[in-house]
Scaffold this motif. Structure first.
Motif, PDB file in Angstrom:
ATOM      1  N   PRO A  33      37.581 -13.868 -19.087  1.00  0.00           N
ATOM      2  CA  PRO A  33      37.299 -14.937 -18.128  1.00  0.00           C
ATOM      3  C   PRO A  33      36.459 -16.041 -18.763  1.00  0.00           C
ATOM      4  O   PRO A  33      35.945 -15.895 -19.872  1.00  0.00           O
ATOM      5  N   GLY A  34      36.297 -17.121 -18.017  1.00  0.00           N
ATOM      6  CA  GLY A  34      35.455 -18.213 -18.495  1.00  0.00           C
ATOM      7  C   GLY A  34      36.254 -19.428 -18.898  1.00  0.00           C
ATOM      8  O   GLY A  34      37.479 -19.377 -19.043  1.00  0.00           O
ATOM      9  N   PHE A  60      23.131 -17.329 -19.354  1.00  0.00           N
ATOM     10  CA  PHE A  60      24.020 -16.182 -19.513  1.00  0.00           C
ATOM     11  C   PHE A  60      24.157 -15.383 -18.221  1.00  0.00           C
ATOM     12  O   PHE A  60      25.255 -14.956 -17.854  1.00  0.00           O
ATOM     13  N   GLN A  61      23.052 -15.178 -17.498  1.00  0.00           N
ATOM     14  CA  GLN A  61      23.121 -14.401 -16.272  1.00  0.00           C
ATOM     15  C   GLN A  61      23.974 -15.089 -15.214  1.00  0.00           C
ATOM     16  O   GLN A  61      24.708 -14.427 -14.457  1.00  0.00           O
ATOM     17  N   THR A  62      23.913 -16.417 -15.156  1.00  0.00           N
ATOM     18  CA  THR A  62      24.734 -17.163 -14.199  1.00  0.00           C
ATOM     19  C   THR A  62      26.215 -16.911 -14.445  1.00  0.00           C
ATOM     20  O   THR A  62      26.998 -16.695 -13.497  1.00  0.00           O
ATOM     21  N   GLN A  63      26.616 -16.894 -15.702  1.00  0.00           N
ATOM     22  CA  GLN A  63      28.028 -16.700 -16.015  1.00  0.00           C
ATOM     23  C   GLN A  63      28.458 -15.242 -15.858  1.00  0.00           C
ATOM     24  O   GLN A  63      29.588 -14.957 -15.448  1.00  0.00           O
ATOM     25  N   ILE A  64      27.548 -14.303 -16.163  1.00  0.00           N
ATOM     26  CA  ILE A  64      27.859 -12.891 -15.917  1.00  0.00           C
ATOM     27  C   ILE A  64      28.146 -12.678 -14.438  1.00  0.00           C
ATOM     28  O   ILE A  64      29.125 -12.010 -14.054  1.00  0.00           O
ATOM     29  N   GLN A  65      27.325 -13.263 -13.574  1.00  0.00           N
ATOM     30  CA  GLN A  65      27.522 -13.118 -12.136  1.00  0.00           C
ATOM     31  C   GLN A  65      28.760 -13.873 -11.662  1.00  0.00           C
ATOM     32  O   GLN A  65      29.505 -13.391 -10.803  1.00  0.00           O
ATOM     33  N   LYS A  66      28.987 -15.042 -12.222  1.00  0.00           N
ATOM     34  CA  LYS A  66      30.129 -15.865 -11.805  1.00  0.00           C
ATOM     35  C   LYS A  66      31.453 -15.185 -12.118  1.00  0.00           C
ATOM     36  O   LYS A  66      32.374 -15.165 -11.281  1.00  0.00           O
ATOM     37  N   GLY A  68      31.771 -11.879 -13.109  1.00  0.00           N
ATOM     38  CA  GLY A  68      31.770 -10.437 -12.923  1.00  0.00           C
ATOM     39  C   GLY A  68      32.081  -9.700 -14.207  1.00  0.00           C
ATOM     40  O   GLY A  68      32.694  -8.627 -14.201  1.00  0.00           O
ATOM     41  N   SER A  69      31.631 -10.275 -15.324  1.00  0.00           N
ATOM     42  CA  SER A  69      31.960  -9.710 -16.636  1.00  0.00           C
ATOM     43  C   SER A  69      30.868 -10.050 -17.631  1.00  0.00           C
ATOM     44  O   SER A  69      30.285 -11.143 -17.579  1.00  0.00           O
ATOM     45  N   THR A  70      30.585  -9.115 -18.540  1.00  0.00           N
ATOM     46  CA  THR A  70      29.638  -9.375 -19.627  1.00  0.00           C
ATOM     47  C   THR A  70      30.352  -9.899 -20.862  1.00  0.00           C
ATOM     48  O   THR A  70      29.718 -10.106 -21.902  1.00  0.00           O
ATOM     49  N   VAL A  71      31.654 -10.106 -20.767  1.00  0.00           N
ATOM     50  CA  VAL A  71      32.441 -10.733 -21.833  1.00  0.00           C
ATOM     51  C   VAL A  71      33.112 -11.958 -21.223  1.00  0.00           C
ATOM     52  O   VAL A  71      33.844 -11.849 -20.241  1.00  0.00           O
ATOM     53  N   PHE A  72      32.850 -13.134 -21.775  1.00  0.00           N
ATOM     54  CA  PHE A  72      33.432 -14.355 -21.205  1.00  0.00           C
ATOM     55  C   PHE A  72      33.431 -15.468 -22.247  1.00  0.00           C
ATOM     56  O   PHE A  72      32.772 -15.378 -23.286  1.00  0.00           O
ATOM     57  N   ARG A  73      34.166 -16.522 -21.937  1.00  0.00           N
ATOM     58  CA  ARG A  73      34.256 -17.694 -22.811  1.00  0.00           C
ATOM     59  C   ARG A  73      33.230 -18.743 -22.385  1.00  0.00           C
ATOM     60  O   ARG A  73      33.033 -18.980 -21.188  1.00  0.00           O
ATOM     61  N   THR A  74      32.591 -19.352 -23.372  1.00  0.00           N
ATOM     62  CA  THR A  74      31.635 -20.411 -23.082  1.00  0.00           C
ATOM     63  C   THR A  74      31.423 -21.241 -24.344  1.00  0.00           C
ATOM     64  O   THR A  74      31.980 -20.922 -25.409  1.00  0.00           O
TER      65      THR A  74
END
Length: 493
Positions: A33-34, A60-66, A68-74
């Protein structure tokens, strides 16, 4: 300043949380995701969120919550115009993070500082060992030399550090006596540079042309390399102006050329035996010296600059109960063993655990990067994600080492977390660009001085609590790490 901390009076056991999945566990294969946003402007937006709007942890926490994953694109700073490609895949849990240690799957070439690399002018025109991938022949030569160098100096580690610590404590006591408190970081920097130079060169930097300027020279040299990754936090400077000055264009080497030359000349003149040995190992003398300055200045001093205050910060915040327990263990073992030795240090279970817990909660190097060498799959606790060859993988270590699926109450400092059954969790400490349970080799990128850092940290606590019963601190935030002011200090009774 308030902080989430706890003494270790109530033991938290690893059995109180869900164990990580086994390597063979089947997890669904999902798309990562991301989003990177629009070209150019997406990276700028993420940079402002990271430095100014949300802060590092919030980003990082904002995107983890957004997602629902600890792996994402940014996107990761600095972005335009310093990094041609700021796009990364973030891996922010204890299971996915170690992909960054697997040099068979990720390339570590020129990724020490992330998506950009400072000019090699800062290192004499050489790509020093820290920027090399283990597949490059020069990496093996240089890292083998550093590992051999540290092995040859092992008998000097404890006595040299004890000498510099004794001087540090004398100054601390004098300043508290005169002023009522003492700003620890500056004194720690002076002690750290003194130790590193004495260890490598066999003399005090004050006996060279550096005089007392070594810490300031290195700090300036570091700032000119790392400025794209920091914020000054000055309220009277508008964010857009700081961003323009620090994160848009690289600061030129010529502005610190004279500072670097002073450092280089001091090591070249004082570390002759090390450079002689390097030449015998097929390393050019000037290349060896530039690598030695980087090892001493960037790796050792830069690491200690952030780490030693962090250790004192967390131990200070933990309170008198933990201090009493540490003092009792340390004084009992030192008395029974007849001194501070490797053997006696290994018998101090609580002291060792406190060091590991500080490394877990505030690692001195919070970021790791690696570029996928091939199409790979990375696993988190709950899913698997495909990563294509050439994509940059990024890890924010504090997220991984505060993984609530591994560590109970991860935001709390628990001094005895790694005592007894808790030793099983040591493999989830990643501060050294590798697992704490692993060892540095020429085939990996783990810090060659990994064991030395842990040793010095334990000696720091041992020497401190032989001399003092308890202390209190006031903390703040700096460009690199935490600021610490010692507000009170009670001598041993």
């Amino acid at each position: 300043m308030s902080s989430s901390s706890s003494s270790s009076s109530s033991k938290l056991h690893p059995s109180s949380h869900q164990p990580p999945p086994s390597p063979g566990s089947k997890r669904p294969l999902l798309e990562i995701p991301g989003t990177y946003g629009s070209p150019f402007f997406g990276a700028i937006k993420d940079r402002f969120d990271y430095f100014y709007n949300q802060g590092q942890d919030g980003f990082f926490q904002t995107q983890i919550q957004k997602y629902g994953s600890t792996v994402f694109r940014t996107n990761m700073p600095p972005g335009p115009f310093m990094a041609s490609n700021p796009r990364v895949i973030a891996v922010l849990d204890a299971i996915s993070f170690p992909i960054l240690f697997d040099t068979s799957k990720v390339e570590k070439k020129n990724v020490l500082d992330g998506t950009y690399m400072p000019s090699t002018s800062f290192t004499g025109g050489y790509r020093v060992c820290a920027y090399l991938d283990p597949s490059e022949p020069t990496h093996s030569t240089l890292k083998h030399f550093f590992l051999s160098l540290l092995a040859s100096l092992h008998h000097k580690f404890i006595p040299t550090f004890q000498t510099t610590l004794s001087d540090l404590f004398t100054v601390i006591e004098d300043e508290i006596s005169n002023k009522g408190d003492v700003y620890f970081n500056t004194l720690s920097d002076n002690m750290s540079f003194e130790f590193v130079f004495r260890l490598l060169c066999g003399k005090s930097p004050s006996e060279t042309k550096l005089g007392s300027k070594g810490p300031d020279l290195v700090t300036t040299w570091l700032f000119f390399q790392l400025h794209p990754l920091i914020s000054l936090g000055l309220k009277f400077v508008p964010n857009f102006l700081e961003d323009l000055l620090l994160h848009t264009f690289p600061l030129p080497f010529f502005a610190v050329k004279s500072e670097y030359k002073r450092l280089y000349d001091a090591f070249y003149a004082s570390a002759g035996s090390i450079l002689d040995a390097a030449e015998k190992n097929g390393i050019k003398r000037d290349e060896a010296c530039h690598n030695l300055v980087f090892l001493a200045g960037f790796n050792a001093f830069g690491g200690m600059k952030a780490w030693i205050p962090a250790l004192i910060k967390w131990v200070g915040l933990a309170g008198e109960s933990l201090h009493r327990r540490l003092a009792n263990e340390i004084r009992t073992v030192v008395k029974s063993e007849g001194g501070v030795t490797l053997s006696s240090l290994n018998k101090m279970a609580l002291t060792k655990s406190v060091v590991y817990e500080a490394l877990r909660i505030e690692p001195p190097v919070p970021y790791q990067y690696g570029k996928a060498k091939e199409d790979i799959v990375v696993h988190s606790h709950d899913a698997s994600y495909p990563i294509k060859r050439g994509e940059m993988i990024f890890g924010y270590q504090p997220s991984a080492t505060k993984d609530p699926r591994v560590f109970a109450n991860p935001e709390q400092f628990v001094g005895d977390r790694f005592v007894g059954d808790g030793e099983k969790l040591i493999k989830y400490i990643y501060w050294s660009n590798g697992r704490e349970s692993d060892d540095p080799t020429v085939e990996n990128k783990q810090c060659p001085a990994k064991d030395l850092v842990v040793l010095l940290s334990r000696v720091m606590l041992v020497e401190f609590f032989q001399r003092y019963d308890t202390f209190t601190v006031e903390i703040g935030k700096l460009l690199l790490g935490s600021s610490v002011t010692i507000k009170s200090l009670t001598k041993a009774t």
